[in-house]
Design a protein around this motif. Structure first.
Motif, PDB file in Angstrom:
ATOM      1  N   ARG A 220      13.969  38.416  69.929  1.00 40.16           N
ATOM      2  CA  ARG A 220      13.790  38.950  68.563  1.00 40.16           C
ATOM      3  C   ARG A 220      13.210  37.904  67.622  1.00 40.16           C
ATOM      4  N   ARG A 221      12.995  36.699  68.147  1.00 39.53           N
ATOM      5  CA  ARG A 221      12.441  35.591  67.354  1.00 39.53           C
ATOM      6  C   ARG A 221      13.278  35.335  66.106  1.00 39.53           C
ATOM      7  N   ARG A 222      14.581  35.372  66.291  1.00 38.18           N
ATOM      8  CA  ARG A 222      15.483  35.109  65.183  1.00 38.18           C
ATOM      9  C   ARG A 222      15.283  33.696  64.662  1.00 38.18           C
ATOM     10  N   LYS A 223      15.292  33.535  63.351  1.00 41.90           N
ATOM     11  CA  LYS A 223      15.170  32.199  62.767  1.00 41.90           C
ATOM     12  C   LYS A 223      16.377  31.345  63.117  1.00 41.90           C
ATOM     13  N   LYS A 224      17.551  31.957  63.040  1.00 35.21           N
ATOM     14  CA  LYS A 224      18.797  31.269  63.374  1.00 35.21           C
ATOM     15  C   LYS A 224      19.753  32.298  63.945  1.00 35.21           C
ATOM     16  N   ALA A 225      20.438  31.941  65.032  1.00 36.41           N
ATOM     17  CA  ALA A 225      21.351  32.897  65.658  1.00 36.41           C
ATOM     18  C   ALA A 225      22.576  32.184  66.195  1.00 36.41           C
ATOM     19  N   TYR A 226      23.755  32.734  65.864  1.00 33.93           N
ATOM     20  CA  TYR A 226      25.010  32.311  66.472  1.00 33.93           C
ATOM     21  C   TYR A 226      25.290  33.273  67.618  1.00 33.93           C
ATOM     22  N   VAL A 227      25.451  32.741  68.831  1.00 33.93           N
ATOM     23  CA  VAL A 227      25.586  33.622  69.992  1.00 33.93           C
ATOM     24  C   VAL A 227      26.727  33.155  70.903  1.00 33.93           C
ATOM     25  N   PRO A 228      27.380  34.140  71.563  1.00 36.22           N
ATOM     26  CA  PRO A 228      27.329  35.588  71.313  1.00 36.22           C
ATOM     27  C   PRO A 228      27.805  35.909  69.890  1.00 36.22           C
ATOM     28  N   ALA A 229      27.285  36.992  69.328  1.00 36.85           N
ATOM     29  CA  ALA A 229      27.577  37.307  67.927  1.00 36.85           C
ATOM     30  C   ALA A 229      29.076  37.422  67.664  1.00 36.85           C
ATOM     31  N   TRP A 230      29.808  38.040  68.602  1.00 31.99           N
ATOM     32  CA  TRP A 230      31.267  38.063  68.482  1.00 31.99           C
ATOM     33  C   TRP A 230      31.862  37.080  69.478  1.00 31.99           C
ATOM     34  N   PRO A 231      32.684  36.143  69.020  1.00 34.33           N
ATOM     35  CA  PRO A 231      33.233  36.013  67.672  1.00 34.33           C
ATOM     36  C   PRO A 231      32.527  34.967  66.822  1.00 34.33           C
ATOM     37  N   TRP A 232      31.324  34.496  67.249  1.00 33.82           N
ATOM     38  CA  TRP A 232      30.779  33.299  66.640  1.00 33.82           C
ATOM     39  C   TRP A 232      30.133  33.501  65.282  1.00 33.82           C
ATOM     40  N   VAL A 233      29.677  34.704  64.965  1.00 32.70           N
ATOM     41  CA  VAL A 233      29.153  34.920  63.601  1.00 32.70           C
ATOM     42  C   VAL A 233      30.275  34.770  62.572  1.00 32.70           C
ATOM     43  N   PRO A 234      31.409  35.471  62.717  1.00 33.80           N
ATOM     44  CA  PRO A 234      32.484  35.249  61.738  1.00 33.80           C
ATOM     45  C   PRO A 234      33.066  33.843  61.792  1.00 33.80           C
ATOM     46  N   ILE A 235      33.145  33.253  62.984  1.00 37.71           N
ATOM     47  CA  ILE A 235      33.638  31.880  63.067  1.00 37.71           C
ATOM     48  C   ILE A 235      32.693  30.937  62.325  1.00 37.71           C
ATOM     49  N   GLY A 236      31.384  31.186  62.453  1.00 38.91           N
ATOM     50  CA  GLY A 236      30.412  30.357  61.760  1.00 38.91           C
ATOM     51  C   GLY A 236      30.577  30.422  60.250  1.00 38.91           C
ATOM     52  N   VAL A 237      30.833  31.622  59.730  1.00 36.96           N
ATOM     53  CA  VAL A 237      31.076  31.778  58.290  1.00 36.96           C
ATOM     54  C   VAL A 237      32.325  31.011  57.889  1.00 36.96           C
ATOM     55  N   ALA A 238      33.372  31.162  58.696  1.00 30.33           N
ATOM     56  CA  ALA A 238      34.628  30.485  58.392  1.00 30.33           C
ATOM     57  C   ALA A 238      34.479  28.967  58.425  1.00 30.33           C
ATOM     58  N   MET A 239      33.739  28.472  59.402  1.00 30.37           N
ATOM     59  CA  MET A 239      33.572  27.028  59.529  1.00 30.37           C
ATOM     60  C   MET A 239      32.893  26.418  58.308  1.00 30.37           C
ATOM     61  N   ARG A 240      32.037  27.186  57.681  1.00 26.79           N
ATOM     62  CA  ARG A 240      31.324  26.660  56.514  1.00 26.79           C
ATOM     63  C   ARG A 240      32.217  26.537  55.279  1.00 26.79           C
ATOM     64  N   ILE A 241      33.258  27.352  55.204  1.00 26.49           N
ATOM     65  CA  ILE A 241      34.071  27.378  53.978  1.00 26.49           C
ATOM     66  C   ILE A 241      35.468  26.796  54.159  1.00 26.49           C
ATOM     67  N   LEU A 242      35.932  26.681  55.399  1.00 21.51           N
ATOM     68  CA  LEU A 242      37.272  26.145  55.625  1.00 21.51           C
ATOM     69  C   LEU A 242      37.317  24.650  55.323  1.00 21.51           C
ATOM     70  N   PRO A 243      38.470  24.137  54.902  1.00 25.24           N
ATOM     71  CA  PRO A 243      38.598  22.688  54.723  1.00 25.24           C
ATOM     72  C   PRO A 243      38.492  21.981  56.068  1.00 25.24           C
ATOM     73  N   LEU A 244      38.112  20.714  56.033  1.00 21.87           N
ATOM     74  CA  LEU A 244      37.922  19.953  57.261  1.00 21.87           C
ATOM     75  C   LEU A 244      39.196  19.894  58.094  1.00 21.87           C
ATOM     76  N   SER A 245      40.338  19.917  57.445  1.00 21.32           N
ATOM     77  CA  SER A 245      41.605  19.881  58.175  1.00 21.32           C
ATOM     78  C   SER A 245      41.770  21.091  59.078  1.00 21.32           C
ATOM     79  N   ALA A 246      41.198  22.216  58.677  1.00 22.26           N
ATOM     80  CA  ALA A 246      41.270  23.417  59.512  1.00 22.26           C
ATOM     81  C   ALA A 246      40.180  23.400  60.579  1.00 22.26           C
ATOM     82  N   VAL A 247      38.976  22.931  60.236  1.00 23.29           N
ATOM     83  CA  VAL A 247      37.873  22.902  61.176  1.00 23.29           C
ATOM     84  C   VAL A 247      38.193  21.995  62.361  1.00 23.29           C
ATOM     85  N   ARG A 248      38.889  20.893  62.107  1.00 22.77           N
ATOM     86  CA  ARG A 248      39.133  19.943  63.184  1.00 22.77           C
ATOM     87  C   ARG A 248      40.030  20.509  64.275  1.00 22.77           C
TER      88      ARG A 248
END
Length: 251
Positions: A220-248
């Motif tokens: 699909r020539r996606r510019k950026k893709a988290y794969v497989p979409a489940w569960p990595w799309v929501p995890i990707g969103v969470a990783m961007r906003i969670l504090p580092l203490s949670a990400v680690r």
């Protein structure tokens, strides 16, 4: 499938995700240029692909991607042997690493050079061809770990993969007509690289399943893709906003 859809060069193709991408792209009609260090495995994969798809063309080349001059020479040669390259997938990588300051400098140096500097060489070689012909698709394989800094043995790996993602964005910012740039962020997909930690790896999927998600995003020539979409799309969103203490806790 007898209809030729184009030609793809895949680095790091002798095992794992690269080998499985070769199988799946050949099945969907692509000729292949396969490059890796292990010539015997490349030859075995070539035979496997041609046995399953005798109508395909499969060229192989021994390559250490940390040798920048060799990268340019091999990509140029595969372009000639295949009669043109439509897509290059910079997939070769390594997962070595140690916490900084613990005596693991050599492993971290190898990871940084293989996962970032070598990817720049592959991108440079491919883009020379794509700029000249006015078309092409460059695919850089990053990682979900690129989203945030990771601790201990993952620090250098995550940093190198973040660099890959930034390089893809920089190329995309050029907005070159006819040239597409994709960055793929795989989650946990079974491969030779993570065989030693599979039993304690959450959300791990088998290689064919994970690679199907990668191939679909690439097609699909996606510019950026988290794969497989489940569960990595929501995890990707969470990783961007969670504090580092949670990400680690994810590593």
């Amino acid at each position: 499938m007898n209809v030729r859809r184009g030609s793809i060069v895949i680095t790091g193709a002798s095992s794992g995700l690269g080998a499985e991408m070769a199988r799946q792209f050949a099945a969907s009609g692509y000729d292949l240029g396969l490059a890796a260090r292990r010539a015997d495995r490349l030859d075995d994969l070539r035979k496997e692909v041609l046995d399953a798809h005798p109508e395909r063309r499969v060229e192989v080349a021994t390559l250490d991607v940390t040798d920048g001059d060799a990268v340019h020479a091999v990509v140029t040669d595969l372009d000639r042997r295949l009669g043109g390259i439509d897509r290059l997938i910079a997939n070769a990588g390594t997962g070595q690493g140690a916490a900084l300051g613990t005596g693991g400098w050599e492993a971290n140096r190898i990871t940084a050079e293989t996962n970032f500097v070598a990817v720049l060489a592959q991108a440079d070689a491919a883009m020379e061809i794509f700029r000249r012909q006015g078309s092409g698709h460059l695919v850089l394989i990053s990682s979900m770990s690129a989203i945030r800094g990771m601790r201990r043995s993952m620090t250098t790996y995550a940093a190198s993969k973040a660099g890959v993602a930034a390089a893809a964005e920089g190329l995309r910012a050029e907005n070159l007509k006819g040239v597409d740039i994709s960055v793929i962020h795989p989650g946990y997909i079974a491969s030779e690289m993570n065989a030693h930690v599979r039993e304690r790896t959450p959300f791990l999927v088998d290689t064919p399943t994970g690679v199907r998600a990668m191939v679909a995003a690439i097609e699909r020539r996606r510019k950026k893709a988290y794969v497989p979409a489940w569960p990595w799309v929501p995890i990707g969103v969470a990783m961007r906003i969670l504090p580092l203490s949670a990400v680690r806790k994810l590593t």
